[in-house]
Enzyme design. Structure first.
Site, PDB file in Angstrom:
ATOM      1  N   GLU A 290       0.824  -1.206   0.000  1.00 40.88           N
ATOM      2  CA  GLU A 290       0.000   0.000   0.000  1.00 40.88           C
ATOM      3  C   GLU A 290       0.865   1.266   0.000  1.00 40.88           C
ATOM      4  O   GLU A 290       0.439   2.321  -0.461  1.00 40.88           O
ATOM      5  CB  GLU A 290      -0.922  -0.017   1.236  1.00 40.88           C
ATOM      6  CG  GLU A 290      -2.335   0.413   0.936  1.00 40.88           C
ATOM      7  CD  GLU A 290      -3.279   0.227   2.105  1.00 40.88           C
ATOM      8  OE1 GLU A 290      -4.339  -0.382   1.893  1.00 40.88           O
ATOM      9  OE2 GLU A 290      -2.982   0.681   3.229  1.00 40.88           O
ATOM     10  N   HIS A 311       7.114 -26.806  -1.373  1.00 42.49           N
ATOM     11  CA  HIS A 311       6.481 -27.934  -2.051  1.00 42.49           C
ATOM     12  C   HIS A 311       5.357 -27.458  -2.974  1.00 42.49           C
ATOM     13  O   HIS A 311       4.544 -28.251  -3.420  1.00 42.49           O
ATOM     14  CB  HIS A 311       5.964 -28.938  -1.023  1.00 42.49           C
ATOM     15  CG  HIS A 311       7.076 -29.506  -0.188  1.00 42.49           C
ATOM     16  ND1 HIS A 311       7.589 -30.765  -0.391  1.00 42.49           N
ATOM     17  CD2 HIS A 311       7.821 -28.953   0.813  1.00 42.49           C
ATOM     18  CE1 HIS A 311       8.578 -30.977   0.466  1.00 42.49           C
ATOM     19  NE2 HIS A 311       8.744 -29.889   1.199  1.00 42.49           N
ATOM     20  N   LYS A 425     -14.239   0.597  -3.968  1.00 37.68           N
ATOM     21  CA  LYS A 425     -15.335   1.044  -3.087  1.00 37.68           C
ATOM     22  C   LYS A 425     -16.364   1.827  -3.891  1.00 37.68           C
ATOM     23  O   LYS A 425     -17.568   1.644  -3.720  1.00 37.68           O
ATOM     24  CB  LYS A 425     -14.784   1.943  -1.972  1.00 37.68           C
ATOM     25  CG  LYS A 425     -13.906   1.223  -0.977  1.00 37.68           C
ATOM     26  CD  LYS A 425     -13.464   2.170   0.137  1.00 37.68           C
ATOM     27  CE  LYS A 425     -12.352   1.546   0.959  1.00 37.68           C
ATOM     28  NZ  LYS A 425     -11.715   2.499   1.868  1.00 37.68           N
TER      29      LYS A 425
HETATM   30  O1  PA5 Z   1      -3.976   1.354   5.607  1.00 35.49           O
HETATM   31  C1  PA5 Z   1      -5.104   1.755   5.424  1.00 35.49           C
HETATM   32  O2  PA5 Z   1      -5.370   2.951   5.425  1.00 35.49           O
HETATM   33  C2  PA5 Z   1      -6.268   0.810   5.198  1.00 35.49           C
HETATM   34  O3  PA5 Z   1      -5.864  -0.504   5.184  1.00 35.49           O
HETATM   35  C3  PA5 Z   1      -7.275   0.989   6.315  1.00 35.49           C
HETATM   36  O4  PA5 Z   1      -6.629   0.741   7.538  1.00 35.49           O
HETATM   37  C4  PA5 Z   1      -8.462   0.067   6.155  1.00 35.49           C
HETATM   38  O5  PA5 Z   1      -9.074   0.333   4.942  1.00 35.49           O
HETATM   39  C5  PA5 Z   1      -9.433   0.247   7.288  1.00 35.49           C
HETATM   40  O6  PA5 Z   1      -9.832   1.574   7.393  1.00 35.49           O
HETATM   41  P1  PA5 Z   1     -10.615   2.091   8.645  1.00 35.49           P
HETATM   42  O7  PA5 Z   1      -9.743   1.945   9.837  1.00 35.49           O
HETATM   43  O8  PA5 Z   1     -10.914   3.529   8.339  1.00 35.49           O
HETATM   44  O9  PA5 Z   1     -11.877   1.261   8.771  1.00 35.49           O
END
Ligand code: PA5
Length: 448
Positions: A290, A311, A425
């Site tokens: 990310e 494996h 989303k």
């Molecule tokens: O790293 C990130 O920003 C995402 O993985 C969020 O943590 C994830 O989408 C969850 O978001 P939230 O804590 O707002 O529910």
């Protein structure tokens, strides 16, 4: 804290030279300094940088007290969250817990289960079925408070809990971890009077494991959060910009992976030889994937559990497209001892190992694999962890976070945003005809 995690890069030196690594030292140092000066990309999300050394004893005691309250009331605690609000807690809990804890009869700790990390209907049904006759509580974690997966799971679990113990009692079994001032979860927690913890504005999800997002579930699982934070604080000091490149493993790791990337090694696999580290690798995948996968660049992060995956994926790693490098998580000392027994008949031919520890076999598999992979064109980085304990997992967490910040800056991206996660989303809301997405709903229908 006598020992520390170690980084070894000698098995990449037939692919990139020490001079090439050293020539990038000053760039890594600059990126590290930029992080600390706070004038780089995404500088409003640097709350994780000095977090370990700034966490107070009082804050940890407060989290521990809440954890103790849940531990005393609940056989099972459901941790609701996804992505950065899920992976860190699970990574630490699974790294440090007994692999068969769930099956133990005389458990000392509540069972920790997870929800909101998927939208599987069967998963939720089976979870509700499991919880039917259990005394349970919920830690609901969402920074935005609006993420669909955890919001959906929480709505269902909250309703079940209220049915089971009544609305009043349920309030003392639900803890919310969310934004300081905004979001649906914040509003709900305020209205219902749930105990609430704040995720600081300047800490993004994937860097939040040392906030209550991770610390509360980890404490509920019976692990020592003070030692975890102390380990991270140790690494915070040891990876600071004033630590010379030769001793700064975060800068070295960032340089090494970027050099390999520049040489066409576009995929990094994180390999562990201890199944407890499976979820640690899941956390790592999110942290790097990310942070760096944007602007049409970035190493693709994958993870393998060895020797299990030797494996299966072992074939691809040894002989597939030569675009990968490997980072090995190696635990130096296991917590327990199991020796190979002598067998009179020796039908399996294993008497040559009699009296040897299972870990000795594992270590030879590790070394043999590293050498084979290097021979097959896969550069190998090794990270040695003295043992699986709170201190060293704390060190490892901060090491990877710091190296990720430096590495992202070396790559030229903002390592602290994640614009790409919004695309699915938007389409999902359009397909679900969520209020506010009417136009998108019409448009997406035409594409089907
Ligand atoms: O790293 C990130 O920003 C995402 O993985 C969020 O943590 C994830 O989408 C969850 O978001 P939230 O804590 O707002 O529910």
């Amino acid at each position: 804290m006598g020992k520390t995690i170690k980084l070894e890069v000698n098995k990449v030196l037939s692919f990139i030279s020490q001079q090439e690594i050293d020539s990038k030292a000053s760039i890594a140092k600059k990126c590290n300094e930029t992080l600390h000066k706070g004038d780089g990309k995404g500088n409003d999300f640097l709350g994780w940088l000095n977090l370990p050394s700034s966490i107070t004893e009082a804050h940890l005691n407060d989290i521990q007290a809440t954890a103790n309250s849940l531990r005393s009331k609940c056989e099972v605690v459901v941790v609701v969250g996804i992505g950065g609000s899920y992976l860190g807690a699970r990574a630490v809990i699974e790294s440090l817990s007994n692999s068969f804890d769930l099956l133990q009869k005389d458990r000392k700790n509540p069972v920790i289960v997870y929800a909101g990390q998927n939208i599987g209907e069967d998963y939720l049904y089976e979870l509700l079925d499991y919880l039917k006759d259990k005394s349970f509580g919920i830690i609901n974690i969402s920074k935005s408070g609006t993420t669909t997966e955890p919001a959906l799971a929480f709505r269902i679990l909250k309703s079940e809990l209220e049915k089971s113990v009544g609305k009043e009692e349920s309030k003392s079994r639900i803890v919310a971890v969310t934004d300081a001032a905004r979001g649906a979860l914040h509003t709900l927690a305020k209205k219902e009077g749930y105990k609430m913890y704040v995720i600081p504005d300047n800490v993004g999800g994937r860097f939040s494991v040392l906030t209550p997002v991770g610390l509360l579930p980890i404490a509920v699982a019976g692990l020592n959060i003070k030692k975890l934070v102390a380990g991270a604080a140790f690494m915070e000091k040891n990876t600071a910009p004033d630590v010379a490149f030769e001793n700064n493993i975060a800068e070295q790791y960032a340089v090494t992976r970027n050099e390999l990337y520049g040489k066409g090694k576009k995929i990094e696999i994180l390999a562990n030889y201890n199944p407890k580290l499976h979820f640690f690798a899941e956390w790592w995948k999110q942290l790097y994937g990310e942070s760096e996968g944007k602007e049409n660049k970035g190493i693709f992060n994958a993870a393998v559990d060895f020797t299990t995956d030797l494996h299966s994926m072992g074939q691809w790693i040894q002989e597939g497209e030569r675009t990968i490098f490997e980072t090995v998580l190696s635990v130096a000392n296991p917590a327990y001892k199991v020796e190979v027994p002598f067998d009179e008949e020796d039908l399996d031919g294993l008497n040559f190992l009699k009296g040897k520890r299972v870990d000795f076999v594992n270590k030879m598999a590790e070394l043999g694999t590293q050498l084979a992979h290097v021979d097959g064109g896969v550069p190998n980085i090794k990270i040695e962890i003295p043992e699986l304990s709170e201190e060293y997992i704390g060190q490892l967490i901060y090491f990877f976070e710091k190296a990720c910040g430096i590495s992202g800056y070396m790559l030229g991206v903002n390592p602290f945003d994640q614009p790409g996660v919004e695309a699915y989303k938007k389409n999902m809301f359009a397909l679900l005809n969520k209020p506010g997405f009417e136009k998108e709903h019409e448009e997406i229908q035409k594409r089907l």
